[in-house]
Design a protein around this motif. Structure first.
Motif, PDB file in Angstrom:
ATOM      1  N   GLN A   1      -8.695   7.045  -1.117  1.00 46.98           N
ATOM      2  CA  GLN A   1      -7.742   6.022  -0.674  1.00 46.98           C
ATOM      3  C   GLN A   1      -6.980   6.482   0.570  1.00 46.98           C
ATOM      4  OE1 GLN A   1      -5.814   5.618  -4.563  1.00 46.98           O
ATOM      5  NE2 GLN A   1      -6.281   3.424  -4.515  1.00 46.98           N
ATOM      6  N   THR A   2      -6.760   7.783   0.701  1.00 49.96           N
ATOM      7  CA  THR A   2      -6.011   8.284   1.857  1.00 49.96           C
ATOM      8  C   THR A   2      -6.841   8.299   3.135  1.00 49.96           C
ATOM      9  OG1 THR A   2      -6.582  10.640   1.572  1.00 49.96           O
ATOM     10  CG2 THR A   2      -4.661   9.803   0.355  1.00 49.96           C
ATOM     11  N   LEU A   3      -8.149   8.130   3.019  1.00 50.17           N
ATOM     12  CA  LEU A   3      -9.033   8.252   4.180  1.00 50.17           C
ATOM     13  C   LEU A   3      -9.279   6.953   4.931  1.00 50.17           C
ATOM     14  CD1 LEU A   3     -11.759  10.681   2.773  1.00 50.17           C
ATOM     15  CD2 LEU A   3      -9.741  11.232   4.160  1.00 50.17           C
ATOM     16  N   THR A   4      -8.653   5.884   4.487  1.00 48.23           N
ATOM     17  CA  THR A   4      -8.906   4.601   5.119  1.00 48.23           C
ATOM     18  C   THR A   4      -7.628   3.775   5.209  1.00 48.23           C
ATOM     19  OG1 THR A   4     -10.286   2.602   5.044  1.00 48.23           O
ATOM     20  CG2 THR A   4      -9.542   3.474   2.942  1.00 48.23           C
ATOM     21  N   ASP A   5      -7.642   2.844   6.127  1.00 48.17           N
ATOM     22  CA  ASP A   5      -6.564   1.859   6.226  1.00 48.17           C
ATOM     23  C   ASP A   5      -7.009   0.516   5.652  1.00 48.17           C
ATOM     24  OD1 ASP A   5      -4.840   3.636   7.509  1.00 48.17           O
ATOM     25  OD2 ASP A   5      -5.657   3.146   9.484  1.00 48.17           O
ATOM     26  N   ASN A   6      -8.237   0.461   5.112  1.00 48.45           N
ATOM     27  CA  ASN A   6      -8.785  -0.770   4.556  1.00 48.45           C
ATOM     28  C   ASN A   6      -8.077  -1.064   3.229  1.00 48.45           C
ATOM     29  OD1 ASN A   6     -10.420  -2.626   3.059  1.00 48.45           O
ATOM     30  ND2 ASN A   6     -12.122  -2.179   4.438  1.00 48.45           N
ATOM     31  N   GLN A   7      -7.130  -2.006   3.273  1.00 46.88           N
ATOM     32  CA  GLN A   7      -6.296  -2.294   2.107  1.00 46.88           C
ATOM     33  C   GLN A   7      -7.094  -2.883   0.941  1.00 46.88           C
ATOM     34  OE1 GLN A   7      -3.060  -1.295   1.689  1.00 46.88           O
ATOM     35  NE2 GLN A   7      -3.567  -0.213   3.587  1.00 46.88           N
ATOM     36  N   GLU A   8      -8.130  -3.627   1.243  1.00 52.89           N
ATOM     37  CA  GLU A   8      -8.960  -4.192   0.178  1.00 52.89           C
ATOM     38  C   GLU A   8      -9.692  -3.071  -0.572  1.00 52.89           C
ATOM     39  OE1 GLU A   8     -12.018  -7.913  -0.478  1.00 52.89           O
ATOM     40  OE2 GLU A   8     -11.646  -7.201   1.548  1.00 52.89           O
ATOM     41  N   PHE A   9     -10.207  -2.096   0.173  1.00 51.58           N
ATOM     42  CA  PHE A   9     -10.879  -0.937  -0.420  1.00 51.58           C
ATOM     43  C   PHE A   9      -9.892  -0.147  -1.285  1.00 51.58           C
ATOM     44  CE2 PHE A   9     -12.292   3.536  -0.134  1.00 51.58           C
ATOM     45  CZ  PHE A   9     -13.584   3.413  -0.634  1.00 51.58           C
ATOM     46  N   ILE A  10      -8.705   0.088  -0.751  1.00 51.93           N
ATOM     47  CA  ILE A  10      -7.673   0.814  -1.490  1.00 51.93           C
ATOM     48  C   ILE A  10      -7.334   0.076  -2.782  1.00 51.93           C
ATOM     49  CG2 ILE A  10      -5.229   1.495  -1.440  1.00 51.93           C
ATOM     50  CD1 ILE A  10      -5.676   2.059   1.611  1.00 51.93           C
ATOM     51  N   SER A  11      -7.200  -1.241  -2.702  1.00 52.34           N
ATOM     52  CA  SER A  11      -6.892  -2.056  -3.880  1.00 52.34           C
ATOM     53  C   SER A  11      -8.036  -2.018  -4.893  1.00 52.34           C
ATOM     54  CB  SER A  11      -6.621  -3.498  -3.439  1.00 52.34           C
ATOM     55  OG  SER A  11      -6.391  -4.317  -4.557  1.00 52.34           O
ATOM     56  N   ASP A  12      -9.275  -2.092  -4.431  1.00 50.07           N
ATOM     57  CA  ASP A  12     -10.423  -2.011  -5.336  1.00 50.07           C
ATOM     58  C   ASP A  12     -10.421  -0.671  -6.084  1.00 50.07           C
ATOM     59  OD1 ASP A  12     -11.338  -4.531  -4.682  1.00 50.07           O
ATOM     60  OD2 ASP A  12     -12.872  -3.821  -3.289  1.00 50.07           O
ATOM     61  N   LEU A  13     -10.133   0.399  -5.360  1.00 48.82           N
ATOM     62  CA  LEU A  13     -10.084   1.713  -6.006  1.00 48.82           C
ATOM     63  C   LEU A  13      -8.913   1.818  -6.978  1.00 48.82           C
ATOM     64  CD1 LEU A  13     -11.095   4.242  -3.203  1.00 48.82           C
ATOM     65  CD2 LEU A  13     -12.517   3.138  -4.935  1.00 48.82           C
ATOM     66  N   GLU A  14      -7.832   1.118  -6.692  1.00 46.95           N
ATOM     67  CA  GLU A  14      -6.682   1.131  -7.599  1.00 46.95           C
ATOM     68  C   GLU A  14      -7.035   0.461  -8.925  1.00 46.95           C
ATOM     69  OE1 GLU A  14      -3.203   2.757  -8.555  1.00 46.95           O
ATOM     70  OE2 GLU A  14      -4.286   3.095  -6.683  1.00 46.95           O
ATOM     71  N   GLN A  15      -7.888  -0.566  -8.870  1.00 45.32           N
ATOM     72  CA  GLN A  15      -8.359  -1.186 -10.119  1.00 45.32           C
ATOM     73  C   GLN A  15      -9.124  -0.167 -10.969  1.00 45.32           C
ATOM     74  OE1 GLN A  15     -10.237  -5.103 -10.186  1.00 45.32           O
ATOM     75  NE2 GLN A  15      -9.584  -5.378  -8.058  1.00 45.32           N
ATOM     76  N   ILE A  16      -9.910   0.660 -10.311  1.00 45.94           N
ATOM     77  CA  ILE A  16     -10.663   1.702 -11.011  1.00 45.94           C
ATOM     78  C   ILE A  16      -9.689   2.715 -11.626  1.00 45.94           C
ATOM     79  CG2 ILE A  16     -12.330   3.596 -10.744  1.00 45.94           C
ATOM     80  CD1 ILE A  16     -13.534   0.761 -10.479  1.00 45.94           C
ATOM     81  N   ARG A  17      -8.696   3.113 -10.853  1.00 45.17           N
ATOM     82  CA  ARG A  17      -7.701   4.072 -11.372  1.00 45.17           C
ATOM     83  C   ARG A  17      -6.991   3.530 -12.606  1.00 45.17           C
ATOM     84  NH1 ARG A  17      -4.296   7.499  -9.547  1.00 45.17           N
ATOM     85  NH2 ARG A  17      -2.670   6.043  -8.950  1.00 45.17           N
ATOM     86  N   GLU A  18      -6.731   2.241 -12.627  1.00 46.04           N
ATOM     87  CA  GLU A  18      -6.076   1.635 -13.790  1.00 46.04           C
ATOM     88  C   GLU A  18      -6.964   1.778 -15.030  1.00 46.04           C
ATOM     89  OE1 GLU A  18      -3.436  -0.054 -16.299  1.00 46.04           O
ATOM     90  OE2 GLU A  18      -3.041   0.600 -14.247  1.00 46.04           O
ATOM     91  N   ILE A  19      -8.241   1.569 -14.893  1.00 47.22           N
ATOM     92  CA  ILE A  19      -9.165   1.740 -16.020  1.00 47.22           C
ATOM     93  C   ILE A  19      -9.209   3.206 -16.448  1.00 47.22           C
ATOM     94  CG2 ILE A  19     -11.570   1.537 -16.801  1.00 47.22           C
ATOM     95  CD1 ILE A  19     -10.031  -1.167 -16.427  1.00 47.22           C
TER      96      ILE A  19
END
Length: 167
Positions: A26-44
């Protein structure tokens, strides 16, 4: 106290590592959609960790990227129908974001194997959830493939695997 060499402690450590890898990506990109998608994974991952620590069944309805478990399963087994491209052949040309997700997918598969050794009868439903999580990661790769990516794997009835370009 659980022995530090137990599969359960191994599972906990690998889940921690997966969480750390996601945060790093998540720290390697400014792509907010990508960051949000990964946050969904972290929640699981957090829910899995909580269920494992409390010895509770993962009873939440698994929904990722707006898809339920059945839809995740269908899409991961027939990507050509849903994404217009067959099973992808991972390679550097898939781009940094798709390659990052593919890395996470493989880590989840490794964690699933540890979970299967830990919970042989899947009494907490974690093995199943991890399986669907890896499938969800597989299909989200398609979202971030660069335009024109066409490297696919075809599986013939004779169990031969063919690597090719094209739809």
């Amino acid at each position: 106290m659980t022995d530090k060499t137990s599969t359960r402690i191994n599972l906990r450590g690998r889940l921690d590592s997966l969480n750390a890898e996601i945060i790093f990506l998540q720290t390697l990109t400014d792509n907010q959609e990508f960051i949000s998608d990964l946050e969904q994974i972290r929640e699981i991952i957090r829910k899995i960790q909580s269920c494992e620590a409390r010895n509770e069944i993962f009873s939440d309805k698994l929904i990722l990227f707006g898809l339920d478990e059945d839809e995740i399963h269908k899409r991961s087994h027939n990507p050509a129908k849903f994404y217009g491209l067959g099973h992808i052949l991972p390679c550097y040309e898939m781009g940094r974001l798709s390659a990052s997700i593919n890395l996470l997918r493989t880590l989840v598969r490794e964690i699933e194997l540890i979970s299967c050794k830990t919970f042989i009868n899947d009494e907490l439903r974690l093995n199943h959830v991890l399986n669907r999580l890896s499938s969800a990661l597989y299909i989200i790769i398609y979202k971030y493939l660069p335009e024109g990516y066409n490297k696919i794997i075809t599986f013939s009835k004779s169990s031969n695997i063919n690597l090719k370009e094209g739809k």
